[in-house]
Scaffold this motif. Structure first.
Motif, PDB file in Angstrom:
ATOM      1  N   GLN A 117     -15.605  26.830 -66.898  1.00  0.00           N
ATOM      2  CA  GLN A 117     -14.163  27.094 -66.860  1.00  0.00           C
ATOM      3  C   GLN A 117     -13.396  25.771 -66.937  1.00  0.00           C
ATOM      4  OE1 GLN A 117     -12.414  30.100 -66.860  1.00  0.00           O
ATOM      5  NE2 GLN A 117     -10.717  28.704 -67.174  1.00  0.00           N
ATOM      6  N   GLU A 151      -2.566  23.136 -68.442  1.00  0.00           N
ATOM      7  CA  GLU A 151      -4.023  23.101 -68.650  1.00  0.00           C
ATOM      8  C   GLU A 151      -4.591  21.910 -67.876  1.00  0.00           C
ATOM      9  OE1 GLU A 151      -5.110  25.675 -69.545  1.00  0.00           O
ATOM     10  OE2 GLU A 151      -4.141  26.544 -71.288  1.00  0.00           O
ATOM     11  N   GLY A 192     -17.972  26.968 -78.002  1.00  0.00           N
ATOM     12  CA  GLY A 192     -17.683  26.747 -79.422  1.00  0.00           C
ATOM     13  C   GLY A 192     -16.199  26.598 -79.750  1.00  0.00           C
ATOM     14  N   PHE A 207      -4.120  30.347 -81.280  1.00  0.00           N
ATOM     15  CA  PHE A 207      -4.970  29.907 -80.173  1.00  0.00           C
ATOM     16  C   PHE A 207      -4.396  30.407 -78.841  1.00  0.00           C
ATOM     17  CE2 PHE A 207      -6.296  27.065 -76.808  1.00  0.00           C
ATOM     18  CZ  PHE A 207      -7.620  26.769 -77.091  1.00  0.00           C
ATOM     19  N   ASP A 214      -8.582  35.037 -73.828  1.00  0.00           N
ATOM     20  CA  ASP A 214      -9.937  35.026 -73.252  1.00  0.00           C
ATOM     21  C   ASP A 214      -9.854  34.423 -71.855  1.00  0.00           C
ATOM     22  OD1 ASP A 214     -12.831  34.868 -72.861  1.00  0.00           O
ATOM     23  OD2 ASP A 214     -12.576  32.735 -73.240  1.00  0.00           O
ATOM     24  N   LEU A 222     -13.161  35.941 -62.481  1.00  0.00           N
ATOM     25  CA  LEU A 222     -13.406  34.952 -61.417  1.00  0.00           C
ATOM     26  C   LEU A 222     -12.496  35.237 -60.209  1.00  0.00           C
ATOM     27  CD1 LEU A 222     -13.778  31.684 -63.560  1.00  0.00           C
ATOM     28  CD2 LEU A 222     -15.592  33.162 -62.664  1.00  0.00           C
ATOM     29  N   THR A 301     -25.547  41.537 -74.684  1.00  0.00           N
ATOM     30  CA  THR A 301     -26.340  41.762 -73.479  1.00  0.00           C
ATOM     31  C   THR A 301     -26.689  40.388 -72.924  1.00  0.00           C
ATOM     32  OG1 THR A 301     -28.362  41.767 -74.750  1.00  0.00           O
ATOM     33  CG2 THR A 301     -27.378  43.909 -74.304  1.00  0.00           C
ATOM     34  N   LYS A 314     -19.009  36.909 -60.226  1.00  0.00           N
ATOM     35  CA  LYS A 314     -18.073  37.208 -61.300  1.00  0.00           C
ATOM     36  C   LYS A 314     -18.004  38.722 -61.436  1.00  0.00           C
ATOM     37  CE  LYS A 314     -17.544  36.260 -66.195  1.00  0.00           C
ATOM     38  NZ  LYS A 314     -18.009  35.750 -67.445  1.00  0.00           N
ATOM     39  N   VAL A 397     -22.139  33.839 -81.892  1.00  0.00           N
ATOM     40  CA  VAL A 397     -22.814  34.072 -80.608  1.00  0.00           C
ATOM     41  C   VAL A 397     -23.098  35.568 -80.508  1.00  0.00           C
ATOM     42  CG1 VAL A 397     -22.480  34.055 -78.090  1.00  0.00           C
ATOM     43  CG2 VAL A 397     -21.633  32.133 -79.451  1.00  0.00           C
TER      44      VAL A 397
HETATM   45  N1  BYC Z   1     -20.343  28.683 -77.043  1.00  0.00           N
HETATM   46  O1  BYC Z   1     -26.161  34.849 -71.537  1.00  0.00           O
HETATM   47  P1  BYC Z   1     -25.096  34.586 -72.533  1.00  0.00           P
HETATM   48  C1  BYC Z   1      -9.875  29.449 -70.865  1.00  0.00           C
HETATM   49  C2  BYC Z   1     -24.348  30.145 -74.105  1.00  0.00           C
HETATM   50  S1  BYC Z   1     -11.092  30.294 -71.719  1.00  0.00           S
HETATM   51  C3  BYC Z   1     -21.423  27.980 -76.671  1.00  0.00           C
HETATM   52  O2  BYC Z   1     -24.713  35.683 -73.408  1.00  0.00           O
HETATM   53  P2  BYC Z   1     -23.189  34.299 -70.468  1.00  0.00           P
HETATM   54  C4  BYC Z   1      -8.876  28.711 -71.654  1.00  0.00           C
HETATM   55  C5  BYC Z   1     -24.393  30.503 -72.627  1.00  0.00           C
HETATM   56  O3  BYC Z   1     -23.784  29.510 -71.830  1.00  0.00           O
HETATM   57  C6  BYC Z   1     -12.172  30.934 -70.455  1.00  0.00           C
HETATM   58  N2  BYC Z   1     -22.418  28.490 -75.887  1.00  0.00           N
HETATM   59  O4  BYC Z   1     -23.829  33.944 -71.845  1.00  0.00           O
HETATM   60  C7  BYC Z   1      -8.368  29.221 -72.819  1.00  0.00           C
HETATM   61  C8  BYC Z   1     -25.872  30.646 -72.384  1.00  0.00           C
HETATM   62  O5  BYC Z   1     -26.449  29.354 -72.216  1.00  0.00           O
HETATM   63  P3  BYC Z   1     -27.809  29.171 -71.361  1.00  0.00           P
HETATM   64  C9  BYC Z   1     -13.279  29.986 -70.019  1.00  0.00           C
HETATM   65  C10 BYC Z   1     -22.291  29.771 -75.461  1.00  0.00           C
HETATM   66  O6  BYC Z   1     -23.560  33.218 -69.525  1.00  0.00           O
HETATM   67  C11 BYC Z   1      -7.443  28.474 -73.553  1.00  0.00           C
HETATM   68  C12 BYC Z   1     -26.403  31.191 -73.703  1.00  0.00           C
HETATM   69  O7  BYC Z   1     -25.402  30.862 -74.683  1.00  0.00           O
HETATM   70  N3  BYC Z   1     -13.987  30.484 -68.881  1.00  0.00           N
HETATM   71  O8  BYC Z   1      -9.863  29.473 -69.689  1.00  0.00           O
HETATM   72  O9  BYC Z   1     -23.415  35.717 -70.094  1.00  0.00           O
HETATM   73  C13 BYC Z   1      -7.024  27.223 -73.105  1.00  0.00           C
HETATM   74  C14 BYC Z   1     -26.657  32.675 -73.627  1.00  0.00           C
HETATM   75  O10 BYC Z   1     -25.432  33.369 -73.492  1.00  0.00           O
HETATM   76  C15 BYC Z   1     -21.183  30.546 -75.803  1.00  0.00           C
HETATM   77  C16 BYC Z   1     -15.201  31.086 -68.916  1.00  0.00           C
HETATM   78  O11 BYC Z   1     -15.797  31.230 -69.947  1.00  0.00           O
HETATM   79  C17 BYC Z   1     -20.178  29.962 -76.646  1.00  0.00           C
HETATM   80  N4  BYC Z   1     -19.076  30.649 -77.025  1.00  0.00           N
HETATM   81  O12 BYC Z   1     -21.644  34.217 -70.862  1.00  0.00           O
HETATM   82  C18 BYC Z   1      -7.544  26.716 -71.928  1.00  0.00           C
HETATM   83  C19 BYC Z   1     -15.740  31.594 -67.592  1.00  0.00           C
HETATM   84  N5  BYC Z   1     -21.348  31.770 -75.234  1.00  0.00           N
HETATM   85  O13 BYC Z   1     -27.587  29.806 -70.024  1.00  0.00           O
HETATM   86  C20 BYC Z   1      -8.456  27.458 -71.170  1.00  0.00           C
HETATM   87  C21 BYC Z   1     -17.023  30.986 -67.174  1.00  0.00           C
HETATM   88  C22 BYC Z   1     -22.499  31.744 -74.568  1.00  0.00           C
HETATM   89  O14 BYC Z   1     -28.867  29.864 -72.157  1.00  0.00           O
HETATM   90  N6  BYC Z   1     -18.149  31.246 -68.088  1.00  0.00           N
HETATM   91  N7  BYC Z   1     -23.078  30.545 -74.684  1.00  0.00           N
HETATM   92  O15 BYC Z   1     -27.958  27.657 -71.320  1.00  0.00           O
HETATM   93  C23 BYC Z   1     -18.839  32.406 -68.176  1.00  0.00           C
HETATM   94  O16 BYC Z   1     -18.485  33.356 -67.543  1.00  0.00           O
HETATM   95  C24 BYC Z   1     -20.052  32.519 -69.069  1.00  0.00           C
HETATM   96  O17 BYC Z   1     -20.806  31.376 -68.952  1.00  0.00           O
HETATM   97  C25 BYC Z   1     -19.738  32.797 -70.560  1.00  0.00           C
HETATM   98  C26 BYC Z   1     -21.060  33.057 -71.316  1.00  0.00           C
HETATM   99  C27 BYC Z   1     -18.823  34.000 -70.683  1.00  0.00           C
HETATM  100  C28 BYC Z   1     -19.075  31.604 -71.216  1.00  0.00           C
END
Ligand code: BYC
Length: 471
Positions: A117, A151, A192, A207, A214, A222, A301, A314, A397
Motif C-alpha cells: 500500500q 498521496e 505494475g 488514472f 482501486d 484494509l 484465485t 484484509k 496478471v
Molecule cells: N503487479 O496471489 P496474487 C492505491 C503479485 S492503489 C505486480 O494473486 P494477492 C493508490 C503478488 O504480490 C491500492 N505484482 O496476489 C492508487 C504475488 O506475489 P508473491 C494499493 C503483482 O497477494 C492511486 C503474486 O503476484 N493497495 O492505493 O492476492 C494513487 C501472486 O498474486 C500484481 C493494495 O494493493 C501486480 N499488479 O493480491 C495512489 C493493497 N498483482 O506473493 C495510491 C495491498 C499481484 O507471489 N495489497 N502481484 O511474491 C494487496 O492486497 C495484495 O498484495 C494485492 C495482490 C491485491 C496487490
C-alpha cells in the motif's frame, strides 16, 4: 481522540510526543521524505498553492484551505477515532477484540500489505511529477498538487505504521519506500500500474478515475482489518481519497463534454484538427487504464488473499455491512477463468476467489463512470458510446495473462492481436497527438481548448480564483 497537534514538527493525533523513540525515528525519516519530495515530486516551480490540510478527523470541518508553499505543507499522521469496543468482523478471529498490536504469527503478512500500500503512494507522485508543465488551467494545476500532497501524506500514514509496529524491519521498509522509483529499471515500484507513465492530462484523469478507485477498494478492505491502527489509518485515507476520484470523474466528464461539443459543432468524428480529443482516443485511454487497474487486484484465485482473510488482515468490501457468513469456509464463488483457452468461469472456494469478489465490486463502480460519460454524449445528441472492455482484455496478471482477447471478449491469435492492438490501445501516434494538445494555460479563469471548464470551483471559490501562484 485528540485533534491533530500542529505545533509539533510532525503534526499528528497519535500522541507522538509521548513516545520519544518513535518520534525521533520519524523525525529522522522526515528529512529523507522532504529530499525525496524535492527530487522526485512536482517539477513546476510554484510560490504557493490553494491547498486543503487536515485539521481534524471528524465531520465536515475536517480540513482547512489556504495558500501554502508546497514544501511547507504539513504532512502529518492522522488516524480515525478509535472505537474501544471494536471487534474483528470476519475470519478465524471473528468476534475477538480488534488488535492494538501486531500478532507475531501475522507480522510478515501485515508488513507486506502495508509496504505494498505504501509503495503506491509515492509512486503516483513520481508518475505525475511533470504534469504541472502542461496544466490546462490553474484549477486543474491546484487539483494535481492537492492529490500529490495527499498521496505524500498517505505515504506518511504507512510509514507511521511501519515505524510504530514493525521495529527495525519496519524502519528499513520505510527507507526503501523512498528508494524504489516508478519506472526505474533497477528498483521499480512493486505493482505494475505504478511503473507506467502519466505523461499527459487525459492519462491523469483516467488514472485518478480508474487507479485511485482501486485505492478506494483496497483501502476499503484494509479498513476492515483486525489490526486496528491499520483500519483507522485506512478510514481517514478514504476520506481524502474521495477528492482524488472526483478529480478523475469530473476530469473525464470535462474531456468528453468538450469532445462532444466539438463533434457537434464541426459535424465530424475526426476532431483532431479542431484541437479536441477524438472519442476513439478517449476510448483507447479508457481501455488501457481500466485493464491495467484490473491487474491491481491480483489473480482471480489467490491463496494469499484466502490467508489474509482467514487471519483477519484484509476483509471484503463493506465486510461489516454484509449479511451471512463471515468465515467463508464452506462457500464457493464463480471466478473468471480460461476454459479450453476461452474466457469463461469456474467455481472455486469463496476464500480463494476473494480477489475476484473485490474486482467485481470495482468493475460495477467503474460502469457508473461510463454511464455518466455516455449521458454527456447522449445529451449532446450523439449516437456514439464509450464502454468498458472485457475483463480478459489486456491483462498481465491472473488467469488471462497468457492470452490475448479483444475488448468484446473474443480470444485472438498472437498475430491477430498484434495487427489490431492499435485499434484498442493508445498508439505512439495517439499519445503524441494528445501530448501536442497539452499546452499550459496559467492565466486565471482561462482553460485549454481540449477540455471544458469545471461546473464548480474548490471550496466554494470560483473557477477564476488564483488557485496557484507560480514562482
Ligand atoms: N503487479 O496471489 P496474487 C492505491 C503479485 S492503489 C505486480 O494473486 P494477492 C493508490 C503478488 O504480490 C491500492 N505484482 O496476489 C492508487 C504475488 O506475489 P508473491 C494499493 C503483482 O497477494 C492511486 C503474486 O503476484 N493497495 O492505493 O492476492 C494513487 C501472486 O498474486 C500484481 C493494495 O494493493 C501486480 N499488479 O493480491 C495512489 C493493497 N498483482 O506473493 C495510491 C495491498 C499481484 O507471489 N495489497 N502481484 O511474491 C494487496 O492486497 C495484495 O498484495 C494485492 C495482490 C491485491 C496487490
Amino acid at each position: 481522540m485528540t485533534r491533530p497537534d500542529y505545533a509539533e514538527k510532525i503534526p499528528n493525533n497519535v500522541g507522538l510526543a509521548q513516545d520519544r523513540r518513535l518520534q525521533r525515528a520519524l523525525e529522522s525519516w522526515q528529512p529523507d521524505f522532504l529530499s525525496w519530495w524535492e527530487t522526485m515530486g512536482p517539477t513546476l516551480p510554484t510560490r504557493d498553492v490553494y491547498l486543503r490540510t487536515a485539521i481534524d478527523v471528524r465531520g465536515d470541518g475536517w480540513a482547512q484551505f489556504g495558500h501554502v508553499p508546497m514544501i511547507d505543507y504539513r504532512w502529518g499522521i492522522f488516524l480515525a477515532d478509535r472505537d474501544p469496543g471494536r471487534r474483528i468482523a470476519f475470519g478465524a478471529h471473528q468476534g475477538e477484540p480488534a488488535w492494538q498490536k501486531v500478532p507475531g504469527e501475522y507480522r510478515a503478512e501485515l508488513q507486506r500489505l502495508i509496504v505494498i500500500q505504501g509503495d503506491t503512494e509515492p509512486a503516483s507522485v513520481e508518475q505525475q511529477r511533470n504534469l504541472g508543465a502542461t496544466a490546462p488551467s490553474l484549477y486543474d494545476l491546484r487539483n494535481l498538487f492537492q492529490v500529490n500532497v495527499e498521496e505524500g501524506r498517505h505515504l506518511w500514514a504507512m510509514v507511521y505504521l511501519l515505524h510504530a509496529y514493525f521495529g527495525r524491519d519496519g524502519r528499513e521498509e520505510a527507507a526503501a519506500l523512498l528508494h524504489r522509483n516508478s519506472g526505474s529499471a533497477d528498483s521499480p515500484r512493486i505493482l505494475g500500474a505504478f511503473n507506467e507513465e502519466t505523461p499527459d492530462w487525459l492519462s491523469f484523469y483516467m488514472f485518478t478515475y480508474f487507479t485511485d478507485r482501486d485505492g478506494k477498494y483496497q483501502l476499503g478492505t484494509l479498513k476492515e482489518s483486525a489490526f486496528d491502527p491499520l483500519s483507522r489509518t485506512a478510514e481517514f485515507m478514504l476520506k481524502e481519497e474521495a477528492h482524488h476520484m472526483m478529480v478523475g470523474t469530473t476530469g473525464v466528464d470535462r474531456v468528453v463534454e468538450r469532445t462532444a461539443q466539438v463533434m457537434v459543432a464541426s459535424d465530424t468524428d475526426d476532431i483532431a484538427a479542431h484541437g479536441a480529443i477524438p472519442l476513439d482516443i478517449i476510448q483507447k485511454y479508457l481501455n488501457f487504464h481500466y485493464s491495467v487497474s484490473l491487474d491491481l487486484f491480483g489473480g482471480e484465485t489467490s491463496t494469499n488473499v484466502a490467508n489474509y482473510y482467514t487471519a483477519g488482515l484484509k476483509g471484503r468490501w463493506l465486510e461489516e455491512r454484509r449479511s451471512g457468513d463471515h468465515r467463508l469456509a464452506d462457500d464457493s464463488i464463480m471466478v473468471d477463468a480460461l476454459l479450453d483457452g476461452q474466457p469463461g468461469q469456474v467455481e472455486v472456494p469463496a476464500l480463494t476467489g476473494l480477489n475476484t469478489d473485490l474486482r467485481r465490486e470495482y468493475m460495477a463502480d467503474c460502469a457508473g463512470g461510463v454511464k455518466r460519460w455516455n449521458r454527456i454524449l447522449e445529451q449532446a445528441g450523439l449516437p456514439q458510446r464509450l464502454s468498458l472492455p472485457h475483463v480478459a482484455f489486456n491483462r498481465q496478471v491472473g488467469a488471462f495473462a497468457p492470452v490475448e482477447v479483444s475488448p468484446a471478449g473474443e480470444r485472438l491469435p498472437a498475430a491477430g492481436w498484434a495487427a489490431r492492438k492499435g485499434q484498442w490501445l493508445p498508439t505512439d501516434t495517439d499519445r503524441a497527438f494528445v501530448r501536442s494538445l497539452m499546452q499550459p494555460v496559467y492565466q486565471r479563469g482561462k482553460i485549454a481548448a481540449w477540455v471544458a471548464p469545471p461546473r464548480n470551483g474548490i471550496n466554494g471559490q470560483p473557477f477564476d480564483y488564483d488557485y496557484v501562484h507560480l514562482a
